[in-house]
Design a protein around this motif. Structure first.
Motif, mmCIF file in Angstrom:
data_model
loop_
_atom_site.group_PDB
_atom_site.id
_atom_site.type_symbol
_atom_site.label_atom_id
_atom_site.label_comp_id
_atom_site.label_asym_id
_atom_site.label_seq_id
_atom_site.Cartn_x
_atom_site.Cartn_y
_atom_site.Cartn_z
ATOM 1 N N UNK A 24 40.631 35.271 32.130
ATOM 2 C CA UNK A 24 39.866 36.240 32.921
ATOM 3 C C UNK A 24 40.700 37.493 33.182
ATOM 4 N N UNK A 25 41.989 37.298 33.449
ATOM 5 C CA UNK A 25 42.886 38.430 33.680
ATOM 6 C C UNK A 25 42.952 39.313 32.444
ATOM 7 N N UNK A 30 41.226 44.623 29.927
ATOM 8 C CA UNK A 30 40.610 45.458 28.880
ATOM 9 C C UNK A 30 39.740 46.562 29.465
ATOM 10 N N UNK A 31 39.349 46.417 30.726
ATOM 11 C CA UNK A 31 38.497 47.411 31.387
ATOM 12 C C UNK A 31 39.311 48.531 32.032
ATOM 13 N N UNK A 32 40.636 48.428 32.003
ATOM 14 C CA UNK A 32 41.514 49.390 32.666
ATOM 15 C C UNK A 32 42.628 49.826 31.732
ATOM 16 N N UNK A 37 51.529 41.565 31.487
ATOM 17 C CA UNK A 37 51.405 40.175 31.077
ATOM 18 C C UNK A 37 50.913 39.324 32.232
ATOM 19 N N UNK A 38 50.380 38.164 31.871
ATOM 20 C CA UNK A 38 49.990 37.157 32.844
ATOM 21 C C UNK A 38 50.437 35.812 32.294
ATOM 22 N N UNK A 66 38.665 40.124 43.064
ATOM 23 C CA UNK A 66 37.249 39.983 43.394
ATOM 24 C C UNK A 66 36.583 38.915 42.517
ATOM 25 N N UNK A 67 36.888 38.926 41.229
ATOM 26 C CA UNK A 67 36.277 37.965 40.307
ATOM 27 C C UNK A 67 36.818 36.547 40.491
#
Length: 93
Positions: A24-25, A30-32, A37-38, A66-67
């Motif tokens: 999810x991270x 990809x939206x920013x 890394x995660x 939030x998600x």
């Protein structure tokens, strides 16, 4: 022009492993306009490092929280300005 970039290191505590948190991270990243890394940590936390413009990094983190809010119990954030360490955003092991 400064060669320093805004960076956040975030530790998420809760039920954050085994729930698709890293994937999810990656999708939210990809939206920013962020790099970093995660990864899962041996102690059960998830580590996130994100770099970019401060507004992009904080918006990215806020959207992720939030998600994934149902899985997060605690969020620890460390910020700094430093030279960039990443070329893209990825899941690491």
């Amino acid at each position: 022009m400064s060669d320093k970039i805004y960076r956040e290191e975030v530790h998420f505590t809760g039920r954050v492993q085994g729930v698709g948190f890293r994937y999810a991270t990656l999708q939210v990243a990809k939206e920013f306009e962020v790099t970093g890394e995660v990864k899962n940590l041996p102690d059960g936390r998830v580590y996130l490092c994100a770099e970019g413009k401060e507004s992009e990094v904080t918006a990215f983190r806020d959207e992720l929280v939030d998600r994934m809010k149902p899985f997060i119990r605690e969020t620890e954030i460390k910020t700094e300005a430093r030279p960039s360490s990443y070329q893209s955003f990825s899941i690491t092991h």
